[in-house]
Each structure stands twice: as C-alpha cells, then as structure tokens.
Design a protein around this motif. Structure first.
Motif, PDB file in Angstrom:
ATOM      1  N   LEU A 155      -0.399   2.979  11.451  1.00  0.00           N
ATOM      2  CA  LEU A 155       0.089   1.831  10.954  1.00  0.00           C
ATOM      3  C   LEU A 155      -0.848   1.820   9.671  1.00  0.00           C
ATOM      4  N   GLN A 160      -1.740  -7.100  12.572  1.00  0.00           N
ATOM      5  CA  GLN A 160      -0.920  -5.889  13.141  1.00  0.00           C
ATOM      6  C   GLN A 160       0.115  -6.170  14.081  1.00  0.00           C
ATOM      7  N   LEU A 193       3.946  -5.090  14.018  1.00  0.00           N
ATOM      8  CA  LEU A 193       4.717  -4.533  15.092  1.00  0.00           C
ATOM      9  C   LEU A 193       5.755  -4.972  15.692  1.00  0.00           C
TER      10      LEU A 193
END
Ligand code: HPA
Ligand code: ZN
Length: 350
Positions: free
Chosen positions: A275, A312, A316
C-alpha cells in the motif's frame, strides 16, 4: 484524496465490518464448509475419506499451496448436480452479504468437476442461478470468473473454454489457478488470447509462491487486468514501479497467505508495504472455509496484526471498487456509499 479522521483502535473493527466492499478473489469451491461437504456427500451417496466433520476440519493444517489443494479438490468431489452448486454459492453469498460485500466476482474451477463427469451446464447454471438470486434477495451483485487449472495442459484449458462457450453470457472472465510453481503463465498464452478475443476479462494467480517473473508474464504474455495474490512483487523494484504506475490491482488474501505459510505470521505480511508503494491492493478471502475466515475476518485480523489505519481501510475498500469489473455508474454509487459510511462513523465518534 478523501481524508479519513483518526479512529480509536477499539472502534476500527466496527468500521471495517460496516464499510461496503467488493470481493474479487474467492474460489467458490473454497467456500464449501465441512458441514455442507458432509450434507452433500449424504445427499449424493459420495463416500468421503474422513469419518466426521471434526476429522475433516482437523486435516486443515497446511504447509504450502499443494498441501491445501489436495484437500480442496477432495472436498469438491461431493458436487454433482446444479442444485449442489447453487447451495454452495448461496451459502457463500449470504455470508458475503452479512460482511457488507456488495459486489463479488467469484472464481470457479470447471475442470475439477467436468473431469469427474459433471456436465459444464450443471456447474454454470447452478452457480449462475445463485448469482441472480443474490441480486434479487440480498442486493449483492455477483459475477463468475472461469478459472483454468494450471497443473493441466493448455489443450485441456482450450477444451474447457470451448465447453463453456454456450454459457458465455453467464461468466465475465477467465482466470488461472492451482499449483503455481513449475506452471508459468506463458503456458496458457493461446487460451488467454482466445478469451481476450471473445471479450472476456482476464486475471491470473501470480506471485503467490511463484517468482516476480510470473507476474511479468501474466501481464505481458496473458494480458491480464489484475494479478491474484502478487505478494512476491515486493522482491522486484522495477515490477513494483510498473504495478503502481499502471494501477494494476493485486487481490491479496492475508489469511490464505498465513495458512499456506507464504508469510511466517500475519504480523509479517507485506500488505502495508504494498500500500505504501502506491499499489492498488485489495483484501479478499480466497478459500474462506479452509483459511479461517470470510471477508470481515480477513480485514479485522489483518488490521489487528499489522496496524493498518482507518485511512488505509478506506483505501482498501476504494481499491476494491476501482479494481472491480463493474460499470462506471455502479462504481460511482459504491464510492458514494463508502464515503457516507465513513462520514457517519466519524460523526458518531465518542
Ligand atoms: N492458489 C492457487 N490455486 C487456488 C487457490 C490459491 O490460493 N485457491 C484455490 N485454488
Ligand atoms: Zn486464489
């Protein structure tokens, strides 16, 4: 970029569970729970080499991909009729809906069944009927991706594609799965070219246990739009740059990687590094009945083990819609719903 406020650690699991998400890497045969395996075995008069549900479940101690595949193919032997495929898919779709999976692209392995004499029509029609019902009864959009078994020949894959063509309107793409090492993507160059010419989407497992070279050839020889797993790309800086620049999605499966010993434990998974490098990473369950959890379990355990943040989590979920084979209108709708979910969650912060 949508800025997400910090969320207290104890509230993060609730957010992970509630947010709308898409699942893009789940083998429907891998959603077959031991209870359903035994029920279908009884219904179909199939003899299993395990005495009980508990005995079967206790065999789920894997050391690598192959040790899992041997049991996974044995479990699928109870599937004979269209209704069996329907029941298996329906059980998964109900669980997906409960996890706020709003869209799913499900893999199926026709060769596992046609090799045992099950007609292609029974496989596809049973699965497809569950997809239709999922939209009507659960509000989940569900699509099918036909996977070729890479331990078999390209000729067998070509024959499988041919057998599936009468049902062309019931699946959206092709994939490549089973034993990776020793079966590089380029082995399936012709069948993927044919699928591409038919307007089918193309994806492939690459870089689960296999080297970064398999990811390069999945992209350059097979022309895939997504890489399934792809976690080994971390060992190739030039590949990482390419994946980030082209926003090639990786459908990562953390609990699968843990159970098949791709990483020593979940805390050492490289999802955070992928990421951070700007890759379009998604979280998926792979074979949830075998690997200890469906979508939300994958999210909650991964965040707990690796310390990923609420920002995050948003990334996602957003990536899962970016990487989906859905219409722009659907993507727009789900991105809006995702933002609404995060905004509501912050408003109710204590
Ligand atoms: N890898 C390869 N083949 C598979 C998998 C996997 O994780 N699950 C089901 N078939
Ligand atoms: Zn997989």
């Amino acid at each position: 970029m949508f800025k997400v406020h910090a969320v207290a650690a104890h509230r993060l699991p609730q957010l992970l569970r509630a947010m709308p998400k898409a699942e893009l890497h789940m083998h429907i045969e891998g959603s077959l729970e031991p209870e359903l395996i035994f029920a279908l075995a009884a219904r179909n008069g199939v003899k299993l080499p395990y005495a009980s549900v508990e005995a079967l479940r206790s065999a789920y101690a894997f050391t690598n991909l192959q040790s899992f595949l041997d049991i996974y193919y044995a479990g699928a032997s109870v599937l004979l009729h269209a209704q069996d495929f329907y029941d298996m898919a329906w059980a998964y779709l109900e669980r997906a809906a409960a996890d706020h999976v709003v869209h799913t692209e499900m893999f199926f392995d026709p060769q596992t069944h046609t090799e045992r004499g099950v007609p292609m029509q029974a496989v596809i029609e049973g699965l497809h009927r569950a997809c239709v019902d999922a939209q009507a009864k659960l509000g989940v959009s569900a699509q099918l991706i036909l996977c070729f078994l890479r331990h078999l020949s390209e000729e067998a894959a070509l024959e499988t594609l041919e057998q599936a063509l009468p049902f062309r309107d019931k699946f959206i793409g092709v994939g490549l799965d089973s034993s990776e090492v020793g079966h590089p993507p380029e082995k399936f160059k012709n069948v993927f070219a044919k699928a591409g010419a038919l307007g089918l989407h193309r994806v492939a497992h690459a870089g689960e246990e296999g080297p970064p070279a398999y990811i390069w050839s999945a992209l350059d020889v097979l022309g895939v739009e997504r890489i399934d797993h792809g976690v080994q790309s971390i060992h190739d800086a030039a590949l990482m740059k390419r994946l980030a620049a082209a926003r090639v999605p990786l459908t990562v499966c953390p609990l699968s990687n843990q159970k098949l010993c791709v990483f020593p434990d979940l805390a050492q998974h490289n999802i955070g590094a992928l990421l951070d490098a700007g890759l379009c990473v998604t979280i998926n369950s792979d074979d949830p009945a075998y690997f200890g959890g469906y979508m939300n379990e994958n999210f909650v355990q991964t965040f707990a083990a690796t310390g990923l943040t609420a920002q995050q989590a948003y990334q996602l979920a957003a990536n899962s819609f970016e990487a989906s084979f859905i219409s722009e209108a659907q993507r727009h709708h789900w991105m809006h719903e995702l933002k609404v979910c995060f905004e509501r969650f912050v408003e109710h912060d204590d």
